[in-house]
Design an enzyme around this catalytic site. Structure first.
Site, PDB file in Angstrom:
ATOM      1  N   GLY A  40      -7.223 -54.512 -41.153  1.00 41.86           N
ATOM      2  CA  GLY A  40      -6.735 -53.378 -41.927  1.00 41.86           C
ATOM      3  C   GLY A  40      -5.704 -52.507 -41.236  1.00 41.86           C
ATOM      4  O   GLY A  40      -4.801 -51.966 -41.876  1.00 41.86           O
ATOM      5  N   GLU A  95      -7.031 -47.809 -35.611  1.00 40.82           N
ATOM      6  CA  GLU A  95      -7.844 -48.201 -36.755  1.00 40.82           C
ATOM      7  C   GLU A  95      -7.227 -47.683 -38.044  1.00 40.82           C
ATOM      8  O   GLU A  95      -6.498 -46.687 -38.035  1.00 40.82           O
ATOM      9  CB  GLU A  95      -9.255 -47.587 -36.636  1.00 40.82           C
ATOM     10  N   ASP A  96      -7.550 -48.335 -39.140  1.00 44.63           N
ATOM     11  CA  ASP A  96      -7.124 -47.802 -40.431  1.00 44.63           C
ATOM     12  C   ASP A  96      -8.102 -46.740 -40.940  1.00 44.63           C
ATOM     13  O   ASP A  96      -7.698 -45.753 -41.545  1.00 44.63           O
ATOM     14  CB  ASP A  96      -6.931 -48.917 -41.468  1.00 44.63           C
ATOM     15  N   ASP A  99     -15.548 -45.074 -40.722  1.00 44.46           N
ATOM     16  CA  ASP A  99     -16.512 -44.796 -41.785  1.00 44.46           C
ATOM     17  C   ASP A  99     -17.861 -44.491 -41.127  1.00 44.46           C
ATOM     18  O   ASP A  99     -18.133 -43.345 -40.750  1.00 44.46           O
ATOM     19  CB  ASP A  99     -16.558 -46.043 -42.678  1.00 44.46           C
ATOM     20  N   LYS A 127     -13.631 -40.690 -42.421  1.00 43.58           N
ATOM     21  CA  LYS A 127     -14.650 -40.228 -43.376  1.00 43.58           C
ATOM     22  C   LYS A 127     -15.802 -39.642 -42.567  1.00 43.58           C
ATOM     23  O   LYS A 127     -16.826 -40.297 -42.355  1.00 43.58           O
ATOM     24  CB  LYS A 127     -15.197 -41.412 -44.186  1.00 43.58           C
ATOM     25  N   VAL A 149     -11.781 -46.315 -50.714  1.00 43.92           N
ATOM     26  CA  VAL A 149     -10.324 -46.275 -50.791  1.00 43.92           C
ATOM     27  C   VAL A 149      -9.716 -47.634 -50.445  1.00 43.92           C
ATOM     28  O   VAL A 149     -10.276 -48.404 -49.669  1.00 43.92           O
ATOM     29  CB  VAL A 149      -9.727 -45.186 -49.866  1.00 43.92           C
ATOM     30  N   ARG A 161      -4.668 -54.784 -49.987  1.00 46.33           N
ATOM     31  CA  ARG A 161      -4.181 -54.288 -48.693  1.00 46.33           C
ATOM     32  C   ARG A 161      -2.708 -53.871 -48.754  1.00 46.33           C
ATOM     33  O   ARG A 161      -2.285 -52.953 -48.064  1.00 46.33           O
ATOM     34  CB  ARG A 161      -4.317 -55.372 -47.619  1.00 46.33           C
TER      35      ARG A 161
HETATM   36  C1  PRP Z   1     -13.136 -51.832 -41.821  1.00 50.03           C
HETATM   37  C2  PRP Z   1     -12.102 -50.909 -41.219  1.00 50.03           C
HETATM   38  C3  PRP Z   1     -12.705 -50.520 -39.903  1.00 50.03           C
HETATM   39  C4  PRP Z   1     -14.182 -50.494 -40.222  1.00 50.03           C
HETATM   40  C5  PRP Z   1     -14.625 -49.074 -40.446  1.00 50.03           C
HETATM   41  O1  PRP Z   1     -12.949 -53.084 -41.262  1.00 50.03           O
HETATM   42  O2  PRP Z   1     -10.875 -51.554 -41.053  1.00 50.03           O
HETATM   43  O3  PRP Z   1     -12.446 -51.480 -38.908  1.00 50.03           O
HETATM   44  O4  PRP Z   1     -14.378 -51.271 -41.399  1.00 50.03           O
HETATM   45  O5  PRP Z   1     -15.966 -49.010 -40.812  1.00 50.03           O
HETATM   46  P1  PRP Z   1     -17.134 -48.474 -39.884  1.00 50.03           P
HETATM   47  O6  PRP Z   1     -16.705 -47.172 -39.294  1.00 50.03           O
HETATM   48  O7  PRP Z   1     -18.264 -48.313 -40.882  1.00 50.03           O
HETATM   49  O8  PRP Z   1     -17.457 -49.522 -38.864  1.00 50.03           O
HETATM   50  P2  PRP Z   1     -13.566 -54.438 -41.830  1.00 50.03           P
HETATM   51  O9  PRP Z   1     -14.729 -54.855 -40.979  1.00 50.03           O
HETATM   52  O10 PRP Z   1     -13.816 -54.302 -43.311  1.00 50.03           O
HETATM   53  O11 PRP Z   1     -12.398 -55.477 -41.555  1.00 50.03           O
HETATM   54  P3  PRP Z   1     -10.871 -55.501 -42.099  1.00 50.03           P
HETATM   55  O12 PRP Z   1     -10.101 -54.438 -41.349  1.00 50.03           O
HETATM   56  O13 PRP Z   1     -10.422 -56.876 -41.747  1.00 50.03           O
HETATM   57  O14 PRP Z   1     -10.894 -55.242 -43.589  1.00 50.03           O
END
Ligand code: PRP
Length: 171
Positions: A40, A95-96, A99, A127, A149, A161
């Protein structure tokens, strides 16, 4: 599914440039490795790198916590390790979104264990109300409410994406 704009392209552009300027000042004179957390953060990391006046080496790490679910499984696995030697280097983890905090906590610990001399974190979205573990990023683009989002790198089951703005996805 309804999609409504939360953060526009213009807001993204302005904020990323502010962050780039701030980080360039804070890291002035240091050799930095920008560590992009796949997948992401690719969109944010490449924009942020171009908004910075530093020389940055680029590397990638991939962790998995979500799969195709909307909510975190709580288990973080490292799927791809970085290639560069982090020893004695300043590393900016990019990071994007943060959460639950689980992914960033795991990546942070892992990079510290690789001998980096300075580890800082930048996230485009935060968040804070969704945390399962405490984590505070050093640089935050926007703090948002706990809503789902998409866009600017953020997906739902690998879709959306490449939407160039942040949208809220609702039923
Ligand atoms: C998403 C996002 C962060 C993480 C945040 O990644 O890019 O890396 O989740 O969530 P958290 O704080 O609850 O750990 P994901 O694992 O979905 O992979 P992606 O970036 O390839 O979509």
């Amino acid at each position: 599914m309804a999609q409504t704009t939360l953060i526009s392209r213009a807001q993204i552009f302005d904020r990323v440039h502010e962050m780039g300027a701030q980080i360039s000042t804070d890291f002035s004179g240091t050799e930095m490795i920008m560590l992009c957390v796949l997948k992401g953060a690719v969109f944010f990391a490449t924009d942020l790198a171009r908004a910075m006046t530093l020389d940055v080496a680029l590397d990638f790490i991939q962790v998995s916590s979500y799969g195709n679910q909307k909510y975190s499984s709580g288990v973080v696995t490292i799927l791809k390790e970085p290639q560069l030697d982090m020893h004695g280097k300043a590393v900016l983890i990019v990071e994007d979104i943060i959460d639950s905090g689980l992914s960033m906590r795991e990546v942070f610990r892992y990079i510290e264990s690789r001998g980096a001399s300075r580890v800082k974190t930048a996230t485009f979205l935060d968040k804070p109300k969704s945390r399962k573990v405490p984590f505070q990023a050093d640089y935050v683009g926007f703090s948002i409410e706990p809503q789902f989002v998409i866009g600017y790198g953020l997906d739902f089951a690998e879709k959306y994406r490449n939407i160039p703005e942040i949208q809220v996805l609702s039923e």
